[in-house]
Design a protein around this motif. Structure first.
Motif, PDB file in Angstrom:
ATOM      1  N   TRP A   1      -6.608  -1.071  -0.800  1.00 53.41           N
ATOM      2  CA  TRP A   1      -5.326  -1.832  -1.516  1.00 53.41           C
ATOM      3  C   TRP A   1      -5.807  -2.613  -2.640  1.00 53.41           C
ATOM      4  CZ3 TRP A   1      -7.264  -6.865  -1.754  1.00 53.41           C
ATOM      5  CH2 TRP A   1      -7.978  -7.128  -0.934  1.00 53.41           C
ATOM      6  N   GLY A   2      -7.189  -2.763  -2.783  1.00 54.01           N
ATOM      7  CA  GLY A   2      -7.767  -3.647  -3.963  1.00 54.01           C
ATOM      8  C   GLY A   2      -7.639  -2.811  -5.311  1.00 54.01           C
ATOM      9  N   PHE A   3      -7.565  -1.482  -5.148  1.00 49.03           N
ATOM     10  CA  PHE A   3      -7.592  -0.638  -6.284  1.00 49.03           C
ATOM     11  C   PHE A   3      -6.075  -0.157  -6.722  1.00 49.03           C
ATOM     12  CE2 PHE A   3     -11.915  -1.140  -4.726  1.00 49.03           C
ATOM     13  CZ  PHE A   3     -12.599  -1.010  -5.907  1.00 49.03           C
ATOM     14  N   LYS A   4      -5.010  -0.832  -6.057  1.00 53.15           N
ATOM     15  CA  LYS A   4      -3.828  -0.408  -6.156  1.00 53.15           C
ATOM     16  C   LYS A   4      -3.413  -0.089  -7.915  1.00 53.15           C
ATOM     17  CE  LYS A   4       1.186  -1.689  -5.008  1.00 53.15           C
ATOM     18  NZ  LYS A   4       1.664  -1.882  -6.255  1.00 53.15           N
TER      19      LYS A   4
ATOM     20  N   LEU B   1      -5.215  -0.308 -10.762  1.00 54.40           N
ATOM     21  CA  LEU B   1      -5.877   0.628 -11.472  1.00 54.40           C
ATOM     22  C   LEU B   1      -5.542   2.219 -11.272  1.00 54.40           C
ATOM     23  CD1 LEU B   1      -7.986   1.294 -13.330  1.00 54.40           C
ATOM     24  CD2 LEU B   1      -9.576   1.215 -11.447  1.00 54.40           C
ATOM     25  N   PHE B   2      -5.253   2.453  -9.679  1.00 53.72           N
ATOM     26  CA  PHE B   2      -4.569   3.866  -9.489  1.00 53.72           C
ATOM     27  C   PHE B   2      -3.416   4.081 -10.244  1.00 53.72           C
ATOM     28  CE2 PHE B   2      -3.146   7.313  -7.137  1.00 53.72           C
ATOM     29  CZ  PHE B   2      -4.120   7.871  -6.445  1.00 53.72           C
ATOM     30  N   GLU B   3      -2.604   3.066 -10.088  1.00 51.09           N
ATOM     31  CA  GLU B   3      -1.137   3.305 -10.670  1.00 51.09           C
ATOM     32  C   GLU B   3      -1.371   3.470 -12.213  1.00 51.09           C
ATOM     33  OE1 GLU B   3       1.706   1.238  -7.389  1.00 51.09           O
ATOM     34  OE2 GLU B   3       0.667  -0.105  -8.955  1.00 51.09           O
ATOM     35  N   GLN B   4      -2.054   2.901 -12.743  1.00 45.87           N
ATOM     36  CA  GLN B   4      -2.278   2.854 -14.050  1.00 45.87           C
ATOM     37  C   GLN B   4      -2.751   4.254 -14.678  1.00 45.87           C
ATOM     38  OE1 GLN B   4      -4.726  -0.575 -15.211  1.00 45.87           O
ATOM     39  NE2 GLN B   4      -3.373  -2.044 -14.437  1.00 45.87           N
ATOM     40  N   ARG B   5      -3.606   4.695 -14.074  1.00 46.86           N
ATOM     41  CA  ARG B   5      -4.238   5.925 -14.228  1.00 46.86           C
ATOM     42  C   ARG B   5      -3.514   7.136 -13.803  1.00 46.86           C
ATOM     43  NH1 ARG B   5     -10.107   6.260 -15.541  1.00 46.86           N
ATOM     44  NH2 ARG B   5      -9.810   8.377 -15.028  1.00 46.86           N
ATOM     45  N   TYR B   6      -2.729   7.130 -12.611  1.00 48.88           N
ATOM     46  CA  TYR B   6      -2.053   8.382 -12.320  1.00 48.88           C
ATOM     47  C   TYR B   6      -0.749   7.778 -11.854  1.00 48.88           C
ATOM     48  CZ  TYR B   6      -6.986   8.831 -11.563  1.00 48.88           C
ATOM     49  OH  TYR B   6      -8.404   8.945 -11.990  1.00 48.88           O
TER      50      TYR B   6
ATOM     51  N   ALA C   1       0.346   2.335  -1.070  1.00 50.92           N
ATOM     52  CA  ALA C   1      -0.979   1.530  -1.031  1.00 50.92           C
ATOM     53  C   ALA C   1      -1.142   0.900   0.396  1.00 50.92           C
ATOM     54  CB  ALA C   1      -1.516   0.770  -1.830  1.00 50.92           C
ATOM     55  N   ASP C   2       0.069   0.563   0.797  1.00 51.68           N
ATOM     56  CA  ASP C   2       0.272  -0.334   2.284  1.00 51.68           C
ATOM     57  C   ASP C   2       0.172   0.546   3.535  1.00 51.68           C
ATOM     58  OD1 ASP C   2       2.552   1.042   1.616  1.00 51.68           O
ATOM     59  OD2 ASP C   2       3.752  -0.038   3.287  1.00 51.68           O
TER      60      ASP C   2
END
Length: 326
Positions: A136-139, A141-146, A153-154
């Motif tokens: 959940w803490g990298f949600k 960054l993940f959405e920005q990259r991919y 993420a929940d």
């Protein structure tokens, strides 16, 4: 037996490899031994590294590999462990692993990624158009990259075709038990969970996440309102009254909150109240009804509904899991 390969890499989280190896390696073994039954190994587990050499984990431990990525052939499951180091740095130095994942996807092998390890699956392009999860803490960054990945993420576990993703931290054991159940049935999975003394079938990581209310922004008005709400969130006030207090229209206040925090003022107030309730449930012995009143709610059903929506648990379940025990 099913053949499992754990795709190790430098700066991986060691427990996400050794824990998975133990879980799969002892399925059908530990429970049977406790019950005095004949042992039945269900998985053959091996660790691979880019060149077959040792894997230098983020905690300084080195793990020996059984094979190189090029030696991986005709496996049933490939497990990608958690990235323990800086995510983007690790992604940038592992082209061989990305190639292995693309090859595994083309062959239709089961691919199981854990936590930030799912960044490697996404970087390989095999999650495009698919549902996935991550820590959940990298949600963000993940959405920005991919952006082509449908991130949930929940959720603690996602599955799309032959690709599984698990959420944060130690969710590898949820992932492992899920794979055990799909291949050998619920009874074997629950026996393995009992043997390892771990909960089974958790379905959300909401209760472990923070509300992320401190999202950085430069709106001075919103900062002033946030500061006031930190002290008065439990009070009885409307959005109209909140806007009047800061000499702006309700429409302006809502617009500024949406722009700065991606949520309207009433949602922000709900979130900060639930976060306060979580803290009280963790740190005090006040009853749920007293906690409810302390954070500004009077209707029990409304409070419990909002609490479950935000955390994935009822207040009682949350206290049972997270209360401090001295």
């Amino acid at each position: 037996m099913l053949n499992v390969v754990i795709a190790g890499f430098d700066k991986a989280l060691s427990s996400a490899m050794t824990g998975v190896a133990d879980l799969f390696g002892l399925a059908g073994v530990t429970w049977n031994r406790i019950q005095g039954q004949e042992l039945e190994r269900l998985f053959n587990v091996r660790i691979a590294s880019p060149d077959g050499g040792p894997i230098r984990c983020i905690n300084g431990i080195q793990l020996l590999a059984h094979m190189s990525y090029d030696d991986v052939q005709d496996v049933d499951v490939i497990v990608v462990p958690t990235i323990g180091g800086p995510v983007e740095d690790v992604i940038g130095v592992n082209p061989q692993l990305l190639a292995l994942l693309r090859r595994a996807d083309a062959h239709g092998w089961t691919i199981a990624g854990n936590c930030t390890g799912n960044f490697l699956l996404a970087e390989a392009g095999i999650l495009n158009g698919k549902v996935a999860t991550t820590h959940w803490g990298f949600k963000d960054l993940f959405e920005q990259r991919y952006p082509q990945v449908e991130l949930k993420a929940d959720q603690l576990i996602t599955r799309h075709d032959h690709i599984y993703c698990a959420g944060g931290g130690l969710a590898w054991f949820d992932l492992g038990l899920h794979i055990i159940e799909r291949n050998f049935g619920f009874e074997t999975a629950i026996q393995t969970a009992k043997a390892f003394v771990i909960d089974y079938r958790r379905d959300s990581q909401l209760s472990y996440s923070l509300m992320r209310l401190s999202k950085p922004h430069k709106d001075d008005l919103v900062k002033q309102v946030q500061a006031w709400l930190e002290e008065h969130y439990a009070g009885n006030f409307t959005v109209d009254e909140l806007a009047d207090r800061f000499s702006v229209s309700k429409r302006t206040l809502i617009r500024r909150f949406n722009a700065a925090l991606d949520m309207p003022p009433n949602t922000y107030v709900q979130s900060i109240r639930i976060e306060a309730a979580q803290k009280l449930l963790e740190e005090t012995e006040r009853t749920v009804d007293v906690v409810m009143n302390d954070v500004g709610y009077e209707d029990a059903s409304s409070f419990r509904r909002l609490f479950r929506k935000k955390t994935g648990l009822t207040p009682t379940e949350y206290r049972r899991r997270f209360s401090r025990r001295f």
